[in-house]
Design a protein around this motif. Structure first.
Motif, PDB file in Angstrom:
ATOM      1  N   VAL A  12       0.554  -1.318  -0.729  1.00  0.00           N
ATOM      2  CA  VAL A  12      -0.350  -0.054   0.105  1.00  0.00           C
ATOM      3  C   VAL A  12       1.018   1.410  -0.163  1.00  0.00           C
ATOM      4  N   ASN A  13       0.111   2.491  -0.817  1.00  0.00           N
ATOM      5  CA  ASN A  13       1.323   3.282  -0.264  1.00  0.00           C
ATOM      6  C   ASN A  13       1.015   4.007   0.864  1.00  0.00           C
ATOM      7  N   ALA A  14       2.574   4.177   1.198  1.00  0.00           N
ATOM      8  CA  ALA A  14       2.383   4.357   2.967  1.00  0.00           C
ATOM      9  C   ALA A  14       1.878   6.407   3.463  1.00  0.00           C
ATOM     10  N   TYR A  15       1.959   7.466   1.833  1.00  0.00           N
ATOM     11  CA  TYR A  15       1.473   8.756   2.075  1.00  0.00           C
ATOM     12  C   TYR A  15      -0.245   8.573   2.124  1.00  0.00           C
ATOM     13  N   LEU A  16      -0.538   7.653   1.464  1.00  0.00           N
ATOM     14  CA  LEU A  16      -2.014   7.493   1.640  1.00  0.00           C
ATOM     15  C   LEU A  16      -2.377   6.691   3.133  1.00  0.00           C
ATOM     16  N   LEU A  17      -1.826   5.991   3.584  1.00  0.00           N
ATOM     17  CA  LEU A  17      -1.916   5.416   5.092  1.00  0.00           C
ATOM     18  C   LEU A  17      -1.903   6.923   5.984  1.00  0.00           C
ATOM     19  N   LEU A  18      -0.758   7.528   5.302  1.00  0.00           N
ATOM     20  CA  LEU A  18      -0.238   9.042   6.957  1.00  0.00           C
ATOM     21  C   LEU A  18      -1.959  10.086   6.558  1.00  0.00           C
ATOM     22  N   GLY A  19      -2.275   9.917   5.433  1.00  0.00           N
ATOM     23  CA  GLY A  19      -3.406  10.526   5.688  1.00  0.00           C
ATOM     24  C   GLY A  19      -4.491  10.398   5.532  1.00  0.00           C
ATOM     25  N   LEU A  20      -5.302   8.720   5.844  1.00  0.00           N
ATOM     26  CA  LEU A  20      -6.448   8.391   5.783  1.00  0.00           C
ATOM     27  C   LEU A  20      -5.813   8.265   7.804  1.00  0.00           C
ATOM     28  N   GLY A  21      -4.708   8.114   8.235  1.00  0.00           N
ATOM     29  CA  GLY A  21      -4.205   8.502  10.391  1.00  0.00           C
ATOM     30  C   GLY A  21      -4.778   9.570  10.438  1.00  0.00           C
ATOM     31  N   GLY A  22      -4.426  10.810   9.383  1.00  0.00           N
ATOM     32  CA  GLY A  22      -4.606  12.416   9.976  1.00  0.00           C
ATOM     33  C   GLY A  22      -6.397  12.679   9.788  1.00  0.00           C
ATOM     34  N   LEU A  23      -6.696  12.309   8.620  1.00  0.00           N
ATOM     35  CA  LEU A  23      -8.142  12.312   8.184  1.00  0.00           C
ATOM     36  C   LEU A  23      -9.010  12.406  10.040  1.00  0.00           C
ATOM     37  N   VAL A  24      -9.223  10.615   9.892  1.00  0.00           N
ATOM     38  CA  VAL A  24      -9.643  10.270  10.899  1.00  0.00           C
ATOM     39  C   VAL A  24      -8.992  10.595  12.551  1.00  0.00           C
ATOM     40  N   GLY A  25      -7.569  11.246  13.276  1.00  0.00           N
ATOM     41  CA  GLY A  25      -7.709  11.815  13.494  1.00  0.00           C
ATOM     42  C   GLY A  25      -7.815  12.832  13.609  1.00  0.00           C
TER      43      GLY A  25
END
Length: 304
Positions: A12-25
């Motif tokens: 999976v794209n690492a930046y995509l996971l970081l972005g999803l984590g930020g959105l949920v945060g």
């Protein structure tokens, strides 16, 4: 930048996971929810197996909720006594939920159960919250002052306790039962349970909205941490690489969300949360009803 997730066995794209984590945060800080109701389905959509998504997302919720609680503690909007009562039920519920999860995983039906639970709970809770928030906004425009709920059947129950921060003197039975339900959901669905706990604390227990958010996050921290530990030791479905990437984004996002939430009215927060809940519910229901592109898939040993 593609990164391989060893337990999920996908890239999976690492930046995509970081972005999803930020959105949920951000959602965690704004609404007092762990954000799992949104993150877990999003992980399904990008190809993470449901069993891994549920167990790992509980881990990410711990960090985003902890970050949000720190901000609320500074504002003194956390009812620690109520949080501890909710926690008692939450820990018992989490243990029961993991037992059910393990049983269904052995039968090979856990993926379907998780998705059906999401469609059912998100549809009901999102619909009720949307209608209530819409009515609250209309009443505000008409100049009607919201009245605090009078005593109901909850106030007649035994084992009463005084919750000074919330301004309540009620039985501990309803909070324990709310915590129990949330604990079961945390284990089976990989959620903090805030999307059920927040409405229950406001409408069932009669807590002030400003105290609900911080108190909900306080309870979510311990229940999801306990759930993660149980999944890691019994199912071995916690993907550490996935969890770390989601954690980093979640912690940063929670601080931003808390600042945004303070500037918005309670009715606006509730209707935004309801819209997001219904949107995720619709997408999951659509995926369950539409014929998949691949009719067959290879599962783990013991599945069907």
């Amino acid at each position: 930048m593609q990164i391989y997730l060893p337990i999920a066995e996908v890239s999976v794209n690492a930046y995509l996971l970081l972005g999803l984590g930020g959105l949920v945060g951000i959602l965690s800080g704004m609404f007092g929810v762990g954000g799992g109701f949104l993150m877990t389905p999003l992980l399904f959509f990008i190809g993470i197996p449901p069993a891994v998504a549920v167990a790992t997302e509980a881990n990410q919720i711990v960090a985003s909720s902890f970050s949000g609680v720190l901000a609320h503690l500074k504002r003194k909007t956390v009812d620690l006594r109520m949080g501890c009562v909710l926690l008692v039920g939450g820990l018992i519920g989490a243990a029961l939920g993991v037992v059910v999860f393990n049983y269904l995983k052995a039968l090979g039906q856990v993926d379907l159960l998780v998705k059906l639970c999401y469609v059912l709970f998100l549809g009901v809770i999102g619909g009720l919250m949307f209608i209530e928030a819409l009515n609250a906004i209309r009443n505000t425009k008409k100049g009607k002052v919201p009245t605090r709920k009078k005593h109901n059947w909850i106030h007649k129950l035994p084992f009463k306790m005084r919750f000074r921060v919330s301004g309540l003197y009620i039985s501990v039975i309803p909070p324990v039962l709310v915590g129990l339900c949330v604990g079961v959901l945390a284990a089976i669905m990989g959620v903090g349970g805030g999307f059920i706990m927040v409405p229950a604390m406001i409408y069932l227990l009669g807590m002030p909205t400003k105290v609900v958010v911080g108190t909900s996050l306080f309870q979510i921290i311990f229940v999801t941490a306990f759930t993660t530990m149980l999944h890691a030791t019994t199912n071995f479905t916690v993907d550490v690489v996935l969890a770390v990437l989601l954690l980093v984004g979640g912690v940063i996002g929670a601080q931003i969300g808390t600042r945004i939430g303070v500037k918005m009215k309670a009715e606006q927060l509730r209707i935004l949360l309801a819209i997001m809940v219904l949107a995720v519910c619709g997408k999951l229901a659509f995926d369950l009803l539409v014929m998949p592109s691949e009719l067959f898939s290879v599962g783990a040993v013991g599945g069907h």
